[in-house]
Motif scaffolding. Structure first.
Motif, mmCIF file in Angstrom:
data_model
loop_
_atom_site.group_PDB
_atom_site.id
_atom_site.type_symbol
_atom_site.label_atom_id
_atom_site.label_comp_id
_atom_site.label_asym_id
_atom_site.label_seq_id
_atom_site.Cartn_x
_atom_site.Cartn_y
_atom_site.Cartn_z
ATOM 1 N N TRP A 1 84.965 11.875 81.868
ATOM 2 C CA TRP A 1 84.937 11.039 80.672
ATOM 3 C C TRP A 1 83.868 11.505 79.689
ATOM 4 O O TRP A 1 82.783 11.948 80.082
ATOM 5 C CB TRP A 1 84.622 9.591 81.024
ATOM 6 C CG TRP A 1 85.707 8.883 81.756
ATOM 7 C CD1 TRP A 1 86.943 9.357 82.070
ATOM 8 C CD2 TRP A 1 85.632 7.550 82.280
ATOM 9 N NE1 TRP A 1 87.662 8.410 82.757
ATOM 10 C CE2 TRP A 1 86.885 7.286 82.903
ATOM 11 C CE3 TRP A 1 84.662 6.562 82.283
ATOM 12 C CZ2 TRP A 1 87.170 6.074 83.515
ATOM 13 C CZ3 TRP A 1 84.928 5.352 82.886
ATOM 14 C CH2 TRP A 1 86.172 5.106 83.492
ATOM 15 N N GLU B 1 82.291 8.553 74.552
ATOM 16 C CA GLU B 1 83.182 7.658 73.807
ATOM 17 C C GLU B 1 84.159 6.956 74.738
ATOM 18 O O GLU B 1 84.441 5.755 74.577
ATOM 19 C CB GLU B 1 83.943 8.452 72.739
ATOM 20 C CG GLU B 1 83.080 8.928 71.567
ATOM 21 C CD GLU B 1 82.272 10.170 71.907
ATOM 22 O OE1 GLU B 1 82.439 10.717 73.026
ATOM 23 O OE2 GLU B 1 81.464 10.598 71.052
ATOM 24 N N THR B 2 84.673 7.687 75.738
ATOM 25 C CA THR B 2 85.606 7.086 76.688
ATOM 26 C C THR B 2 84.923 6.010 77.514
ATOM 27 O O THR B 2 85.463 4.912 77.700
ATOM 28 C CB THR B 2 86.197 8.156 77.627
ATOM 29 O OG1 THR B 2 86.889 9.134 76.843
ATOM 30 C CG2 THR B 2 87.165 7.530 78.628
ATOM 31 N N GLY C 1 82.332 4.340 76.667
ATOM 32 C CA GLY C 1 82.054 3.231 75.770
ATOM 33 C C GLY C 1 83.270 2.338 75.587
ATOM 34 O O GLY C 1 83.170 1.109 75.599
ATOM 35 N N SER C 2 84.445 2.959 75.455
ATOM 36 C CA SER C 2 85.681 2.190 75.281
ATOM 37 C C SER C 2 86.006 1.364 76.516
ATOM 38 O O SER C 2 86.438 0.213 76.416
ATOM 39 C CB SER C 2 86.837 3.144 74.975
ATOM 40 O OG SER C 2 88.065 2.455 74.921
ATOM 41 N N LYS C 3 85.794 1.929 77.689
ATOM 42 C CA LYS C 3 86.156 1.253 78.932
ATOM 43 C C LYS C 3 85.130 0.203 79.349
ATOM 44 O O LYS C 3 85.462 -0.747 80.075
ATOM 45 C CB LYS C 3 86.354 2.282 80.047
ATOM 46 C CG LYS C 3 87.584 3.170 79.839
ATOM 47 C CD LYS C 3 87.792 4.122 80.994
ATOM 48 C CE LYS C 3 89.042 4.967 80.793
ATOM 49 N NZ LYS C 3 90.281 4.158 80.801
ATOM 50 N N GLY D 1 82.831 -1.310 77.031
ATOM 51 C CA GLY D 1 82.433 -2.208 75.953
ATOM 52 C C GLY D 1 81.020 -1.953 75.459
ATOM 53 O O GLY D 1 80.496 -2.701 74.643
ATOM 54 N N SER E 1 78.484 0.577 73.409
ATOM 55 C CA SER E 1 78.643 1.595 72.368
ATOM 56 C C SER E 1 78.237 2.972 72.880
ATOM 57 O O SER E 1 77.337 3.093 73.722
ATOM 58 C CB SER E 1 77.809 1.232 71.136
ATOM 59 O OG SER E 1 76.426 1.400 71.396
ATOM 60 N N TRP E 2 78.920 3.999 72.359
ATOM 61 C CA TRP E 2 78.595 5.356 72.800
ATOM 62 C C TRP E 2 77.168 5.724 72.402
ATOM 63 O O TRP E 2 76.493 6.510 73.080
ATOM 64 C CB TRP E 2 79.588 6.364 72.235
ATOM 65 C CG TRP E 2 79.510 6.563 70.746
ATOM 66 C CD1 TRP E 2 80.215 5.920 69.783
ATOM 67 C CD2 TRP E 2 78.643 7.482 70.064
ATOM 68 N NE1 TRP E 2 79.850 6.352 68.532
ATOM 69 C CE2 TRP E 2 78.885 7.329 68.675
ATOM 70 C CE3 TRP E 2 77.690 8.413 70.473
ATOM 71 C CZ2 TRP E 2 78.208 8.067 67.709
ATOM 72 C CZ3 TRP E 2 77.014 9.153 69.512
ATOM 73 C CH2 TRP E 2 77.276 8.983 68.142
#
Length: 228
Positions: free
Chosen positions: A22, A25-26, A28-30, A32, A34-35
């Protein structure tokens, strides 16, 4: 990178997401998170990681909070395990209510996991204090032992995030009048769950009470429970 516990957090977050392939960014998306915050943690620039952030990252990465903190076998044991037995509803309420009220007075998170009919009796006995605890029907949990472990673990973690100093759980399997073979099978499940709890919950701030109904279980089961 700065010295201290945060060095372990940053290194282990990066290592865990690397194993999954990952990007920040990935993750962070999974999770919640922030990156940018993940970047700060991995680089060591963030030195104060909140408990809810650690929980979100650990769940997304499929690791424990202890792993992210770099904690290992040197963790102190906090998990407390108690048992009691009873032969009347009054005895059951005496043991369970004392355990629950002590937790409430200490500001701890309390979960009562018992068969639904006994949950109803406990709630009636607690009166208005019922709103200060959580309850669940253990019949559903123990249909699949891993479900019980996951539920107990999630409760402890959620109480920590909520700022509770400790968690306590009343955990009674769905004992029923049954033949000896069925009772042995359920006791095997109960022993497995408790053995796994001893290992995986050792460093967690939780105390568990396991009640046994003498009207439904044999003396052999009671003797075995006292040795778990």
């Amino acid at each position: 990178m700065a010295e201290g516990p945060e060095q372990h957090i940053g290194y282990r977050i990066r290592a865990a997401r690397g194993r999954l392939g990952w990007s920040r960014e990935t993750l962070g998306s999974k999770s919640g998170i922030s990156w940018a915050a993940i970047t700060q943690m991995e680089s060591g620039r963030r030195t104060n990681t909140r408990s809810d952030t650690l929980l979100a990252l650990s769940k997304a990465l499929g690791v424990t909070i202890e792993y992210l903190l770099g904690a290992g076998s040197d963790l102190p044991r906090m998990f407390g395990h108690e048992t009691c037995s009873y032969s009347t509803d009054e005895e059951m309420l005496h043991h369970v209510s004392a355990f629950v009220f002590e937790g409430i007075e200490r500001g701890e998170g309390v979960l009562v996991a018992m068969p639904q009919d006994k949950v109803a009796k406990v709630k009636k006995g607690l009166g208005s204090r019922t709103k200060e605890i959580e309850t669940v029907d253990s019949t559903k949990l123990y249909a699949q032992p891993p479900r019980a472990l996951r539920a107990y673990r999630a409760f402890v973690e959620n109480q920590a995030v909520a700022g509770k100093p400790w968690a306590r759980i009343v955990a009674e399997p769905p004992w029923q009048a049954r033949d000896p073979e069925e009772e042995r099978a359920l006791m095997t499940v109960e022993s497995l769950v408790e053995s796994l709890l001893e290992v995986s919950f050792a460093p967690l701030p939780v105390t568990m009470l396991c009640p046994y109904d003498r009207r439904l279980v044999s003396q052999d089961t009671l003797d075995q429970a006292s040795r778990v």
